[in-house]
Design an enzyme around this catalytic site. Structure first.
Site, short mmCIF file in Angstrom:
data_model
loop_
_atom_site.label_atom_id
_atom_site.label_comp_id
_atom_site.label_asym_id
_atom_site.label_seq_id
_atom_site.Cartn_x
_atom_site.Cartn_y
_atom_site.Cartn_z
N LEU A 298 27.61 -42.25 37.42
CA LEU A 298 27.51 -42.57 39.13
C LEU A 298 27.23 -44.03 39.31
CD1 LEU A 298 25.27 -39.36 39.82
CD2 LEU A 298 27.14 -40.33 41.06
N ASP B 67 23.24 -52.17 32.31
CA ASP B 67 23.40 -51.15 31.03
C ASP B 67 22.55 -51.50 29.97
OD1 ASP B 67 25.35 -48.59 30.80
OD2 ASP B 67 24.67 -49.26 29.00
N ASN C 64 19.40 -46.80 40.04
CA ASN C 64 20.10 -45.73 39.55
C ASN C 64 19.78 -45.40 38.04
OD1 ASN C 64 22.78 -43.62 39.37
ND2 ASN C 64 22.87 -45.49 37.96
N TYR D 262 11.48 -35.37 34.35
CA TYR D 262 12.43 -35.78 35.41
C TYR D 262 12.05 -35.52 36.77
CZ TYR D 262 17.33 -36.32 37.22
OH TYR D 262 18.30 -36.63 37.93
N LYS E 11 11.42 -38.10 39.84
CA LYS E 11 12.27 -38.32 40.98
C LYS E 11 11.43 -37.87 42.32
CE LYS E 11 16.07 -39.32 39.10
NZ LYS E 11 16.91 -40.67 39.41
#
Length: 303
Positions: free
Chosen positions: A17, A36, A89, A155, A159
């Site tokens: 993504l 990255d 992201n 997670y 989020k």
């Protein structure tokens, strides 16, 4: 949609993504910083973008620390002279049920997702305020943070926290012309391949088979590229008045998540005892209780 005067950082953008977001921003004219943890992956992403005529540089570092956030912002300024967009992201998974989840499992996910979002956004906002002409914060959430998901305490918590921070930042940053929004994507990636009922569709897509409408529309799942347009839109001048929102995107579907709100209200003079609540529960509150977890079409779950 002209982003030729914009410079964006996209964390976790070597593949999946994040790379789709970066490439879409570049396609509309923006320059991007690819991030990255793997040098070869980051270099390959930059090479792909520059070979197509785009502008990109790489900053290889794990998201979470203030030091990495500073490197990312400095990478944008050193290469392109400024920063206009921060897309947070980067993420990892350490899925386990609660009673099997270790401190390390929890801390690793919280560090990358929640702390990494905080440190990167804080550093970007410092640069935006110094530049004095606004900016765009686009944070990546998840349906798991909105509805919960089995095996994802860490997670889902991260989020959910990201969307809560976005709503606060929308208020704090408005006077500076900085918008803050969250995007909760669903796409065929390594993360969604682990969902049993989705795996056959994702495997078929890899083999060139189109996803059926029930997946693209009702589930809202498609390719990473399907989820990228909302990022470029929110980065643009067209979205200057949009802030504090959480978007759902995937496949053929684009939607807005509602803000949490009161679903049932009752009053009791002198406050509520446990017996008062028990007596009133069925009449006022029982029917207002909401479900948890994502809800999918029954015909998919029956397979």
């Amino acid at each position: 949609m002209d982003l030729s005067n914009k410079v964006a950082v996209v964390t976790g953008s070597g593949q999946g993504l994040g790379l789709a977001y970066a490439k879409d921003l570049v396609r509309h004219g923006a320059a991007v910083v690819i991030n990255d943890v793997n040098q070869a992956t980051a270099d390959a992403a930059v090479a792909e973008i520059t070979a197509a005529g785009g502008r990109a540089v790489a900053v290889v570092a794990p998201v979470g620390s203030t030091e990495t956030a500073q490197k990312l912002v400095a990478g944008a300024v050193d290469a392109f002279g400024r920063l206009d967009v921060m897309v947070t992201n980067a993420g990892i998974l350490r899925d386990k049920v609660l009673w099997k989840m270790t401190d390390d499992d929890f801390d690793a996910v919280i560090t990358v997702h929640l702390r990494g979002t905080f440190t990167c956004v804080r550093e970007a906002v410092l640069k935006f305020r110094e530049q004095g002409d606004g900016g765009r914060i686009i944070c990546i959430g998840s349906p798991a943070g909105q509805r919960g998901n089995f095996g994802q305490t860490n997670y889902s918590g991260a989020k959910s926290g990201i969307v809560g921070m976005v709503r606060t930042w929308a208020m704090e940053l408005q006077r500076a012309g900085i918008t803050a929004n969250a995007v909760c994507p669903v796409a065929a990636t390594a993360m969604t391949e682990t969902v049993p009922f989705l795996a056959p569709y994702i495997e078929g897509m890899k083999n060139g088979e189109p996803l059926p409408d029930i997946i693209r529309r009702e589930v809202g799942l498609g390719t990473p590229e399907d989820a990228a347009g909302i990022i470029s839109f929110l980065a643009s001048d067209a979205a200057a008045e949009i802030t504090g929102q959480a978007f759902a995107v995937g496949g053929d579907r684009l939607a807005l998540w509602s803000h949490p709100d009161l679903t049932a209200v009752e009053y009791h003079d002198g406050g509520w005892s446990a017996d008062d609540i028990a007596a009133q529960w069925a009449g006022t509150f029982g029917d207002a209780v909401q479900s948890v977890g994502e809800e999918f079409p029954e015909e998919l779950m029956a397979k």
